[in-house]
Write an enzyme that holds these catalytic residues in place. Structure first.
Site, PDB file in Angstrom:
ATOM      1  N   PHE A 145       0.830  -1.095  -0.136  1.00 42.67           N
ATOM      2  CA  PHE A 145      -0.073   0.124   0.057  1.00 42.67           C
ATOM      3  C   PHE A 145       0.895   1.098   0.041  1.00 42.67           C
ATOM      4  CE2 PHE A 145      -2.517   3.583   1.708  1.00 42.67           C
ATOM      5  CZ  PHE A 145      -3.557   3.478   1.092  1.00 42.67           C
ATOM      6  N   ASP A 231       9.380   2.711   1.553  1.00 41.99           N
ATOM      7  CA  ASP A 231       8.085   3.323   1.904  1.00 41.99           C
ATOM      8  C   ASP A 231       8.018   3.193   3.560  1.00 41.99           C
ATOM      9  OD1 ASP A 231       5.808   4.644   2.585  1.00 41.99           O
ATOM     10  OD2 ASP A 231       4.544   3.502   1.018  1.00 41.99           O
ATOM     11  N   LYS A 260       2.861   9.835   7.992  1.00 39.22           N
ATOM     12  CA  LYS A 260       1.798   9.398   9.281  1.00 39.22           C
ATOM     13  C   LYS A 260       2.254  10.046  10.356  1.00 39.22           C
ATOM     14  CE  LYS A 260      -0.968   5.869   7.430  1.00 39.22           C
ATOM     15  NZ  LYS A 260      -0.542   5.259   6.063  1.00 39.22           N
TER      16      LYS A 260
HETATM   17  C1  LIG Z   1      -0.781   5.413   4.739  1.00 35.57           C
HETATM   18  C2  LIG Z   1       0.194   4.773   3.888  1.00 35.57           C
HETATM   19  C3  LIG Z   1       0.362   5.712   2.797  1.00 35.57           C
HETATM   20  C4  LIG Z   1      -0.561   6.705   2.054  1.00 35.57           C
HETATM   21  O1  LIG Z   1      -0.624   7.896   2.959  1.00 35.57           O
HETATM   22  P1  LIG Z   1      -1.627   9.042   2.771  1.00 35.57           P
HETATM   23  O2  LIG Z   1      -1.377  10.100   3.864  1.00 35.57           O
HETATM   24  O3  LIG Z   1      -2.839   8.415   3.082  1.00 35.57           O
HETATM   25  O4  LIG Z   1      -1.619   9.524   1.192  1.00 35.57           O
HETATM   26  C5  LIG Z   1       1.690   5.353   2.026  1.00 35.57           C
HETATM   27  N1  LIG Z   1       2.383   4.147   2.205  1.00 35.57           N
HETATM   28  C6  LIG Z   1       2.314   3.499   3.399  1.00 35.57           C
HETATM   29  C7  LIG Z   1       3.170   2.684   3.648  1.00 35.57           C
HETATM   30  C8  LIG Z   1       1.114   3.867   4.144  1.00 35.57           C
HETATM   31  O5  LIG Z   1       0.996   3.355   5.407  1.00 35.57           O
END
Ligand SMILES: *Cc1c(COP(=O)(O)O)cnc(C)c1O
Length: 440
Positions: A145, A231, A260
């Site tokens: 994700f 990420d 986050k």
């Molecule tokens: C939440 C998340 C995203 C996306 O972040 P948003 O602020 O919702 O755009 C991307 N990568 C990872 C691993 C995430 O947990």
């Protein structure tokens, strides 16, 4: 203030008719928070063990962040990136130092965005700019994700989320997560710009690869001249017991995305890159109206200051060990995955949804990223008492659900949240602890 919340009153009277229908209707509406406790409109307390999905890592309404925001709002909230501001550059230096482990700078540079998806978009564009024409390929992983914007969505390895929005940008391929041989086949030095992976897949259900995965990827990317982009939007900033999850394996990534927890609830994202990679961006290549603005950056600066002062990686490791041990002892839990305070409890059957719904009714906020996985991402300042309280609430619920759903034989094992009614066993944050007690 109500310390004995009534059960079953979770419906909300808020008129949501002007909101788009992209989110399922919520069963509870929160109006305020303090530390690890959230309060609904009837002032019922809930223990927050999700933190807005790993966002409010220092708890709700942390006074240092509130103060920093108020002061900055009264001073200067925003100027265009056509001009300079004093806060963003300072935060970038701190982030570069935390990427370096906390003591010495890693020697990279940062682009500021407003979300995780935007941090990913920066990484994708940077990789293509760095690799040059003809080498646009991005290798990502199944079930990953990375966000919902078009580029991030394309990197996201979940066809069901992508299908309605085709055509998507070209050049992306996905391979099984944790499979180094599949990565070996997918990387083409003539066409691939970068590999993009999460050190731990959060949304996929807190899935961890074996500890040799990232080092092997690092070596492979170096040999092929391809970028290793990690990420850390969910795993970053202390949550897993290190400033960044890649530090557990001692690898040196080329690009790191984060978001986050960065502003403890104030929207902010960042894309860090090794200096030689960052140098691929020329003026005009990328930008953001809000990214790096003083107001958001003041929240990030205060968040990072408190995180360092509180040594949150160490706290996450210690508290995580307590939470993990407690979860492993609960009925119906067959495995606990993850690191520090990013944990996933794998259940014997697919009753994570009902369990989270019942937990909410019982005053405990959690979520189920998979039908058989409950995710835990409490504040990194969570107290031992709060952990024990959460375990007690969840333990009662899992005991009932395990009895109702069984532990593995026969039946579909999936039910609606109402298949097992709450038996009225105790309020959430019960009378033994007032919301003010046990604060970190
Ligand atoms: C939440 C998340 C995203 C996306 O972040 P948003 O602020 O919702 O755009 C991307 N990568 C990872 C691993 C995430 O947990």
């Amino acid at each position: 203030m109500t310390t004995e919340p009534q059960l079953g009153g979770l419906s909300t009277s808020v008129d949501r008719s002007a909101l788009m229908g992209n989110y399922a209707a919520p069963t509870v509406t929160f109006v305020r928070g303090q530390g690890s406790i959230l309060y609904d409109a009837e002032d019922r307390p809930y223990l927050d063990f999700l933190s807005g999905i790993a966002v409010t890592s220092l708890g709700h309404a942390h006074p240092r962040i509130t103060e920093a925001l108020a002061e900055q709002a009264a001073t200067l909230s925003h100027v265009s990136n056509l001009f300079g501001n004093t806060v963003g550059p300072e935060v970038a230096i701190t982030l570069d130092r935390l990427i370096g482990g906390g003591h010495t700078r890693a020697g990279g540079q940062v682009f500021f965005a407003n979300s995780g998806a935007e941090a990913i978009e920066c990484a994708l564009k940077l990789a293509r700019r760095w690799a040059g024409p003809g080498r646009a390929g991005i290798v990502a992983t199944d079930n990953a994700f990375h966000g919902r914007t078009m580029g991030a969505l394309t990197a996201t390895g979940q066809p069901s989320k992508q299908e309605p929005f085709r055509p998507l940008p070209e050049g992306f391929v996905h391979v099984p997560y944790g499979d180094i041989d599949a990565m070996d086949e997918a990387i083409d030095p003539d066409r691939t710009a970068a590999v993009l992976v999460e050190p731990i897949q959060g949304e996929a259900g807190v899935v961890e690869p074996t500890s040799d995965y990232l080092p092997a990827l690092r070596q492979m990317c170096t040999e092929r001249g391809v970028l290793l982009m990690l990420d850390e939007v969910q795993t970053g900033l202390g949550r897993t017991g290190a400033w960044f999850a890649f530090q557990h394996q001692g690898v040196a990534p080329d690009v790191v995305t984060m978001a986050k927890a960065l502003g403890n609830g104030v929207p902010a994202g960042a894309c860090w890159a090794r200096a030689e990679v960052a140098a691929a961006f020329q003026p005009g290549d990328h930008g953001s109206t809000f990214g790096g603005q003083p107001l958001a950056m003041s929240a990030v600066r205060a968040t990072l200051e408190v995180m360092e002062a509180e040594r949150v990686p160490e706290r996450a490791e210690r508290a995580g060990a307590r939470l993990r041990a407690g979860l492993e002892a609960l009925p119906g839990v067959v495995e606990v995955r993850g690191k520090g305070l990013l944990l996933g409890a794998v259940l014997a059957r697919e009753f994570a949804g009902p369990a989270c719904q019942e937990a909410l009714q019982g005053g405990l906020v959690l979520n189920a990223p998979r039908p058989d996985v409950i995710r835990f991402a409490p504040s990194l300042l969570v107290s031992d008492e709060e952990i024990d309280q959460a375990l007690a609430i969840l333990g009662r619920i899992l005991a009932r659900l395990t009895a109702a759903f069984g532990t593995g034989e026969g039946g579909p094992g999936v039910g609606s949240g109402s298949s097992v009614r709450d038996t009225g066993q105790g309020p959430s944050v019960d009378g033994s602890t007032t919301p003010e007690e046990g604060r970190p």
